[in-house]
Design a protein around this motif. Structure first.
Motif, PDB file in Angstrom:
ATOM      1  N   VAL A  10       0.845  -1.171   0.439  1.00 42.55           N
ATOM      2  CA  VAL A  10      -0.025   0.317  -0.041  1.00 42.55           C
ATOM      3  C   VAL A  10       0.975   0.869  -0.300  1.00 42.55           C
ATOM      4  N   ASP A  11       1.818   1.496   1.088  1.00 47.80           N
ATOM      5  CA  ASP A  11       2.820   2.323   0.983  1.00 47.80           C
ATOM      6  C   ASP A  11       3.451   1.750   2.369  1.00 47.80           C
ATOM      7  N   ASN A  12       4.910   2.463   2.079  1.00 44.56           N
ATOM      8  CA  ASN A  12       6.163   2.266   3.126  1.00 44.56           C
ATOM      9  C   ASN A  12       6.436   0.963   3.157  1.00 44.56           C
ATOM     10  N   PHE A  13       6.802  -0.204   3.941  1.00 33.39           N
ATOM     11  CA  PHE A  13       7.647  -1.328   3.919  1.00 33.39           C
ATOM     12  C   PHE A  13       7.284  -2.410   4.910  1.00 33.39           C
ATOM     13  N   GLY A  14       5.746  -1.449   5.914  1.00 33.48           N
ATOM     14  CA  GLY A  14       5.073  -2.622   6.596  1.00 33.48           C
ATOM     15  C   GLY A  14       4.942  -4.323   5.787  1.00 33.48           C
ATOM     16  N   ASP A  15       3.904  -3.833   4.668  1.00 31.63           N
ATOM     17  CA  ASP A  15       3.474  -5.281   3.729  1.00 31.63           C
ATOM     18  C   ASP A  15       4.079  -5.559   3.957  1.00 31.63           C
ATOM     19  N   CYS A  20      10.397   6.847  11.713  1.00 35.96           N
ATOM     20  CA  CYS A  20       9.023   7.601  11.866  1.00 35.96           C
ATOM     21  C   CYS A  20       8.537   8.492  10.946  1.00 35.96           C
ATOM     22  N   TYR A  21       7.231   8.826  10.882  1.00 41.33           N
ATOM     23  CA  TYR A  21       6.513   9.494   9.633  1.00 41.33           C
ATOM     24  C   TYR A  21       7.068  10.791   9.310  1.00 41.33           C
ATOM     25  N   ASP A  22       6.858  11.100   8.352  1.00 37.97           N
ATOM     26  CA  ASP A  22       7.507  12.708   8.741  1.00 37.97           C
ATOM     27  C   ASP A  22       6.376  13.479   9.070  1.00 37.97           C
ATOM     28  N   PHE A  65      19.375   2.712   4.551  1.00 36.55           N
ATOM     29  CA  PHE A  65      18.230   0.903   4.517  1.00 36.55           C
ATOM     30  C   PHE A  65      19.079   0.053   4.824  1.00 36.55           C
ATOM     31  N   MET A  66      18.634  -0.645   5.601  1.00 35.06           N
ATOM     32  CA  MET A  66      19.450  -1.688   6.323  1.00 35.06           C
ATOM     33  C   MET A  66      18.727  -3.364   5.995  1.00 35.06           C
ATOM     34  N   GLU A  67      19.150  -4.300   5.883  1.00 33.37           N
ATOM     35  CA  GLU A  67      18.828  -5.887   5.727  1.00 33.37           C
ATOM     36  C   GLU A  67      17.683  -6.137   7.232  1.00 33.37           C
ATOM     37  N   VAL A 105      10.490   3.641  16.728  1.00 38.33           N
ATOM     38  CA  VAL A 105      10.022   2.613  15.764  1.00 38.33           C
ATOM     39  C   VAL A 105       8.149   3.345  14.938  1.00 38.33           C
ATOM     40  N   ARG A 106       7.743   2.776  14.511  1.00 41.56           N
ATOM     41  CA  ARG A 106       6.555   3.223  13.312  1.00 41.56           C
ATOM     42  C   ARG A 106       5.488   1.979  13.251  1.00 41.56           C
ATOM     43  N   GLY A 107       4.494   2.521  12.226  1.00 39.21           N
ATOM     44  CA  GLY A 107       3.888   1.056  11.773  1.00 39.21           C
ATOM     45  C   GLY A 107       3.525  -0.459  12.830  1.00 39.21           C
ATOM     46  N   GLU A 108       3.693  -1.080  12.177  1.00 38.42           N
ATOM     47  CA  GLU A 108       3.832  -2.492  12.546  1.00 38.42           C
ATOM     48  C   GLU A 108       4.977  -3.412  12.791  1.00 38.42           C
ATOM     49  N   ASP A 109       5.886  -3.322  12.031  1.00 37.60           N
ATOM     50  CA  ASP A 109       6.840  -4.567  12.189  1.00 37.60           C
ATOM     51  C   ASP A 109       7.690  -4.085  12.995  1.00 37.60           C
ATOM     52  N   SER A 110       8.428  -2.782  12.738  1.00 32.57           N
ATOM     53  CA  SER A 110       9.811  -1.587  13.420  1.00 32.57           C
ATOM     54  C   SER A 110       8.850  -2.253  14.632  1.00 32.57           C
ATOM     55  N   PHE A 111       7.707  -1.794  15.382  1.00 28.10           N
ATOM     56  CA  PHE A 111       7.332  -1.573  16.416  1.00 28.10           C
ATOM     57  C   PHE A 111       7.174  -2.991  17.422  1.00 28.10           C
TER      58      PHE A 111
HETATM   59  O1  TRH Z   1       7.170   0.953   6.389  1.00 25.98           O
HETATM   60  P1  TRH Z   1       5.899   1.353   8.099  1.00 25.98           P
HETATM   61  O2  TRH Z   1       5.420   2.675   8.123  1.00 25.98           O
HETATM   62  O3  TRH Z   1       5.132   0.555   7.393  1.00 25.98           O
HETATM   63  C1  TRH Z   1       3.634   0.911   7.748  1.00 25.98           C
HETATM   64  C2  TRH Z   1       2.728  -0.152   8.300  1.00 25.98           C
HETATM   65  O4  TRH Z   1       3.263  -1.563   8.337  1.00 25.98           O
HETATM   66  C3  TRH Z   1       1.520  -0.189   8.941  1.00 25.98           C
HETATM   67  O5  TRH Z   1       0.532  -0.797   9.541  1.00 25.98           O
HETATM   68  C4  TRH Z   1       1.480  -0.505   7.376  1.00 25.98           C
HETATM   69  O6  TRH Z   1      -0.583   0.292   6.980  1.00 25.98           O
HETATM   70  C5  TRH Z   1       1.958   0.353   6.164  1.00 25.98           C
HETATM   71  O7  TRH Z   1       3.235   0.299   6.309  1.00 25.98           O
HETATM   72  C6  TRH Z   1       0.941   0.637   4.598  1.00 25.98           C
HETATM   73  O8  TRH Z   1       6.646   0.501   9.165  1.00 25.98           O
HETATM   74  P2  TRH Z   1       7.114  -0.770   9.937  1.00 25.98           P
HETATM   75  O9  TRH Z   1       5.596  -1.710   9.757  1.00 25.98           O
HETATM   76  O10 TRH Z   1       7.504  -1.126  10.793  1.00 25.98           O
HETATM   77  O11 TRH Z   1       7.753  -1.664   8.350  1.00 25.98           O
HETATM   78  C7  TRH Z   1       9.413  -1.185   7.670  1.00 25.98           C
HETATM   79  C8  TRH Z   1       9.872  -2.438   6.972  1.00 25.98           C
HETATM   80  O12 TRH Z   1      11.273  -1.820   7.165  1.00 25.98           O
HETATM   81  C9  TRH Z   1      10.236  -3.280   8.564  1.00 25.98           C
HETATM   82  O13 TRH Z   1      10.142  -4.653   8.132  1.00 25.98           O
HETATM   83  C10 TRH Z   1      11.459  -3.213   9.163  1.00 25.98           C
HETATM   84  C11 TRH Z   1      12.376  -2.760   7.796  1.00 25.98           C
HETATM   85  N1  TRH Z   1      13.443  -1.642   7.822  1.00 25.98           N
HETATM   86  C12 TRH Z   1      14.567  -2.320   7.700  1.00 25.98           C
HETATM   87  O14 TRH Z   1      14.515  -3.350   7.039  1.00 25.98           O
HETATM   88  N2  TRH Z   1      15.000  -2.041   7.624  1.00 25.98           N
HETATM   89  C13 TRH Z   1      15.697  -0.750   7.724  1.00 25.98           C
HETATM   90  O15 TRH Z   1      16.766  -0.050   7.574  1.00 25.98           O
HETATM   91  C14 TRH Z   1      14.558  -0.455   8.558  1.00 25.98           C
HETATM   92  C15 TRH Z   1      14.481   1.386   9.212  1.00 25.98           C
HETATM   93  C16 TRH Z   1      13.536  -0.599   8.171  1.00 25.98           C
END
Ligand code: TRH
Length: 374
Positions: free
Chosen positions: A12-17, A192-194, A248-250, A266-272
């Motif tokens: 959807v956006d970002n990296f959480g999904d 974090c988010y901006d 960005f790291m693995e 931390v933010r979102g779901e997974d880093s949390f």
């Molecule tokens: O990227 P996010 O903001 O993802 C969000 C949430 O999942 C939210 O619930 C969802 O609705 C939205 O996306 C679409 O934050 P999140 O969830 O922490 O995901 C980040 C991922 O990136 C997580 O798996 C950790 C990873 N990560 C790295 O692998 N290396 C890095 O250096 C960093 C900072 C993060």
């Protein structure tokens, strides 16, 4: 028993999904010896957290997981025995049609977003018949309490974290090109988010009486910090504050970063969730949702998490978390009060982890659930 799994992930956006789906896919393959296909619509985002992923390959195998590029036109495939539709991403029509043709029905699971709200346990694992077709999917809710699907946690994660010695930390910092620790320094990671009050945080950290290292992964927030400090560089010093912008790291290295910092934003779901397993002090920037729905989620989590804390410590944590998410203004009193409890919070986190460990991890719950149905 080895089963075939298809996981569908729409970014959807970002990296959480993709972060969650990738973690799940790897764990299914490595720990449960399942045969896993992961369908992802955005390989470029995937490659950010897993550099071995080729963003241009339609099909590839990485760490024992088959990865298919989920394109607009989905080429029909034989559906797997277990199908994970991540975060209600809607399976391709041809795939649903193929599910319908199967003599032995697949187990179709909709994996939901994480929430600490009390209703989650009631809705977890409830079946939902398809409105038109004779197919049923099950809603699977991750969560923090018994009766939910649990949290993603690799089998050896806690042991690895406990074995992360000073020498291992040193090696990690060197490998990542991160600055060595100064004796009285506070080391903070910022993800974090901006929309978070980053400008205010930078001001507070610059006024610190002890040295602060702020580690920021590249992205919008890092850009705005550099603009704020008037320098575009990977290393910027401003008063007691040093900002280090890093690539960005693995995922596995990001864990190590969380283990090596005193405070993790931390933010979102997974880093949390990863910050919780890391057990160091953390502050959550929740993913903002329409009509402030996220506040209920934030407060539901805080209610669980602060149980057992002293009133003062709980108040300091709640105030900092609220301000960081835009309810109230973060100032030096809020920040210093939070920092005052930093070590007690880390101590509390160890007990929090012990409590969470009483639950099955999410992947094992999914495997068990699927096996019972097949
Ligand atoms: O990227 P996010 O903001 O993802 C969000 C949430 O999942 C939210 O619930 C969802 O609705 C939205 O996306 C679409 O934050 P999140 O969830 O922490 O995901 C980040 C991922 O990136 C997580 O798996 C950790 C990873 N990560 C790295 O692998 N290396 C890095 O250096 C960093 C900072 C993060």
């Amino acid at each position: 028993m080895q089963r075939r799994w298809d996981i569908f992930c729409r970014v959807v956006d970002n990296f959480g999904d993709i972060g969650v789906c990738w973690r799940l896919a790897k764990q299914l393959a490595h720990e449960h010896h399942q045969s896993v296909r992961l369908w992802v619509d955005d390989l470029a985002s995937f490659a950010c957290i897993t550099p071995t992923v080729d963003p241009n390959a339609r099909y590839q195998v990485v760490h024992g997981v088959e990865i298919g590029h989920w394109q607009a036109v989905f080429v029909a495939v034989e559906p797997a025995e277990v199908v994970i539709e991540a975060f209600a991403c809607e399976l391709p029509d041809v795939y649903v049609a193929a599910l319908l043709q199967k003599i032995k029905q697949s187990v179709w699971i909709n994996l939901e977003y994480l929430s600490a709200e009390p209703w989650v346990a009631q809705y977890h694992a409830l079946p939902s018949p398809h409105p038109r077709l004779s197919l049923t999917k099950t809603f699977f809710f991750p969560g923090f309490v018994q009766g939910t699907g649990g949290l993603l946690r690799e089998r050896d994660l806690i042991a690895q974290r406990e074995a992360f010695s000073t020498a291992a930390e040193h090696a990690f910092l060197q490998r990542q090109g991160l600055l060595e620790r100064k004796s009285d320094e506070i080391r903070i990671s910022l993800f974090c988010y901006d929309t978070a009050p980053v400008e205010k945080l930078i001001q507070l950290l610059s006024e610190s009486v002890v040295p602060v290292l702020l580690i920021v992964p590249q992205g919008k927030v890092a850009e705005s910090i550099m603009a704020l400090l008037g320098r575009k560089a990977a290393l910027i010093t401003h008063g007691q504050l040093t900002v280090q912008v890093i690539p960005f790291m693995e995922q596995t290295d990001y864990d190590r970063l969380l283990w090596s910092c005193d405070v993790n934003f931390v933010r979102g779901e997974d880093s949390f969730v990863r910050a919780q397993w890391g057990a160091n002090t953390f502050i959550w920037n929740i993913y903002p949702q329409a009509e402030g729905v996220h506040w209920r989620k934030l407060d539901a989590f805080l209610e669980l998490y602060t149980t057992g804390m002293s009133i003062e410590m709980a108040a300091a944590a709640c105030e900092m978390w609220h301000c960081w998410n835009g309810r109230g203004e973060i100032n030096s009193v809020v920040w210093m009060n939070f920092l005052f409890f930093r070590k007690s919070l880390a101590y509390h986190n160890k007990n929090w982890v012990k409590q969470l460990l009483k639950q099955n991890d999410l992947t094992s719950s999914l495997v068990q659930f699927a096996e019972n149905r097949l």
